[in-house]
Write a protein that holds these residues in place. Structure first.
Motif, mmCIF file in Angstrom:
data_model
loop_
_atom_site.group_PDB
_atom_site.id
_atom_site.type_symbol
_atom_site.label_atom_id
_atom_site.label_comp_id
_atom_site.label_asym_id
_atom_site.label_seq_id
_atom_site.Cartn_x
_atom_site.Cartn_y
_atom_site.Cartn_z
ATOM 1 N N ILE A 1 59.869 -8.943 78.794
ATOM 2 C CA ILE A 1 59.238 -10.227 79.476
ATOM 3 C C ILE A 1 59.027 -9.330 80.924
ATOM 4 N N ILE A 2 57.870 -9.294 81.298
ATOM 5 C CA ILE A 2 57.717 -8.786 82.839
ATOM 6 C C ILE A 2 57.576 -9.444 83.829
ATOM 7 N N GLU A 3 56.891 -10.574 83.552
ATOM 8 C CA GLU A 3 56.907 -11.687 84.738
ATOM 9 C C GLU A 3 57.097 -12.975 84.089
ATOM 10 N N ASN A 4 57.876 -13.705 84.811
ATOM 11 C CA ASN A 4 58.056 -15.125 84.211
ATOM 12 C C ASN A 4 58.105 -16.328 85.481
ATOM 13 N N ILE A 5 57.137 -16.911 85.805
ATOM 14 C CA ILE A 5 57.137 -17.551 87.086
ATOM 15 C C ILE A 5 57.421 -19.016 86.594
ATOM 16 N N THR A 6 58.302 -19.726 87.192
ATOM 17 C CA THR A 6 58.533 -21.159 86.900
ATOM 18 C C THR A 6 58.407 -21.913 88.361
ATOM 19 N N LEU A 7 57.776 -22.917 88.401
ATOM 20 C CA LEU A 7 57.621 -23.873 89.578
ATOM 21 C C LEU A 7 58.241 -25.264 89.254
ATOM 22 N N PRO A 8 58.518 -25.416 90.836
ATOM 23 C CA PRO A 8 59.227 -26.896 90.661
ATOM 24 C C PRO A 8 58.145 -28.139 90.593
ATOM 25 N N CYS A 9 58.764 -29.182 90.070
ATOM 26 C CA CYS A 9 57.704 -30.350 89.988
ATOM 27 C C CYS A 9 58.505 -31.507 90.542
ATOM 28 N N ASP A 10 57.881 -32.475 91.262
ATOM 29 C CA ASP A 10 58.291 -33.801 91.647
ATOM 30 C C ASP A 10 58.266 -34.675 90.652
ATOM 31 N N LYS A 11 59.432 -34.818 89.929
ATOM 32 C CA LYS A 11 59.466 -35.652 88.595
ATOM 33 C C LYS A 11 59.116 -37.055 88.874
ATOM 34 N N GLU A 12 59.695 -37.696 89.719
ATOM 35 C CA GLU A 12 59.400 -39.035 90.358
ATOM 36 C C GLU A 12 57.888 -39.503 90.505
ATOM 37 N N ASP A 13 57.155 -38.485 91.295
ATOM 38 C CA ASP A 13 55.869 -38.543 91.719
ATOM 39 C C ASP A 13 54.984 -38.351 90.382
ATOM 40 N N ILE A 14 55.406 -37.400 89.260
ATOM 41 C CA ILE A 14 54.623 -37.295 87.955
ATOM 42 C C ILE A 14 54.687 -38.764 87.314
ATOM 43 N N GLU A 15 56.107 -39.107 87.137
ATOM 44 C CA GLU A 15 56.271 -40.439 86.240
ATOM 45 C C GLU A 15 55.281 -41.480 86.861
ATOM 46 N N LYS A 16 54.995 -41.771 88.139
ATOM 47 C CA LYS A 16 54.423 -42.439 88.778
ATOM 48 C C LYS A 16 52.654 -42.456 88.478
ATOM 49 N N ARG A 17 52.425 -41.187 88.519
ATOM 50 C CA ARG A 17 51.064 -40.824 88.064
ATOM 51 C C ARG A 17 50.900 -41.381 86.558
#
Length: 241
Positions: A84-100
């Motif tokens: 595995i040469i590259e492994n990008i992880t990004l945060p997310c706003d779970k509260e906002d996602i749940e609302k959407r």
């Protein structure tokens, strides 16, 4: 495709193109890939994690882009595994996602579900499982096999999740990847980093319709082979052998 003499790189989707969905690479298609590898560099451009794809490919020697370009694995001939040469992880706003997601459920009447409202993946990708994360497989398969139900609301899901790439996944869900990650972005980035021009690349995929995760490549300037049944792979690529 009219001129294939300049092709140097062949890129592939996995499920439905090289294999049955979530099934191991069959011997017949393995032989096709081995023949192609004598003439071209081969690459998988996938939606899932690289190691899952590698194992589904029965550890076939091939480089793999995973998570729509957020992960990259290079085959190591010495160890016969994937580095595995590259492994990008990004945060997310779970509260906002749940609302959407809840907004969409209430708007379209999908308020009953089993399990969780949203599935969160380590990469930062999401799944909006209309029937819930713990719905019965039989119910999921029967929900929307033609994708008609989800295509009716697809544009609204895209608008609500304007900061994500939205794909119609499986038979009862939407898959979401943080922008700009999609298969076109992933393949274009790979070409830039490895010295390929777009006219030296051809891509084979089955999910090229509206909301499909191969659609971004299908609509681009990359050459594209439509594979409507993974069992017909040889017939679809024989002109390149």
């Amino acid at each position: 495709m009219s001129n294939t003499n300049n092709i140097k790189l062949m890129a592939f989707d996995l499920d439905g193109t090289l294999t049955q969905h979530k099934s191991k690479l069959e011997h017949s298609n393995k032989l096709v890939l081995l023949e192609l590898s004598k003439k071209y560099k081969l690459l998988i451009v996938g939606a899932g994690q690289c190691m899952r794809i590698f194992n589904q490919m029965d550890r076939f020697p091939i480089d793999i882009i995973g998570n729509y370009g957020m992960q990259y694995g290079r085959y190591n001939e010495k160890t016969e595994t994937l580095d595995i040469i590259e492994n990008i992880t990004l945060p997310c706003d779970k509260e906002d996602i749940e609302k959407r997601v809840t907004y969409l459920r209430e708007k379209y009447g999908y308020t009953y579900f089993i399990g969780d409202n949203v599935e969160y993946h380590p990469s930062g990708c999401l799944t909006f499982p209309i029937l819930g994360t713990k719905a019965l497989l039989s119910d999921k398969l029967a929900f929307d096999p033609t994708r008609e139900k989800r295509r009716k609301i697809y544009n609204d899901v895209v608008n609500v999740f304007s900061d994500y790439e939205v794909f119609i996944g499986g038979s009862s869900s939407f898959d979401l990847a943080p922008k700009p990650y999609n298969k076109y972005y992933a393949l274009d980035k790979y070409c830039k980093e490895n010295g390929y021009s777009h006219n030296e690349v051809i891509y084979a995929g089955d999910d090229y319709g509206i909301g499909g995760n191969d659609e971004s490549v299908y609509k681009s300037d990359f050459g594209f082979i439509c594979v409507d049944d993974y069992r017909d792979l040889y017939e679809n690529v024989r002109h390149l052998l």
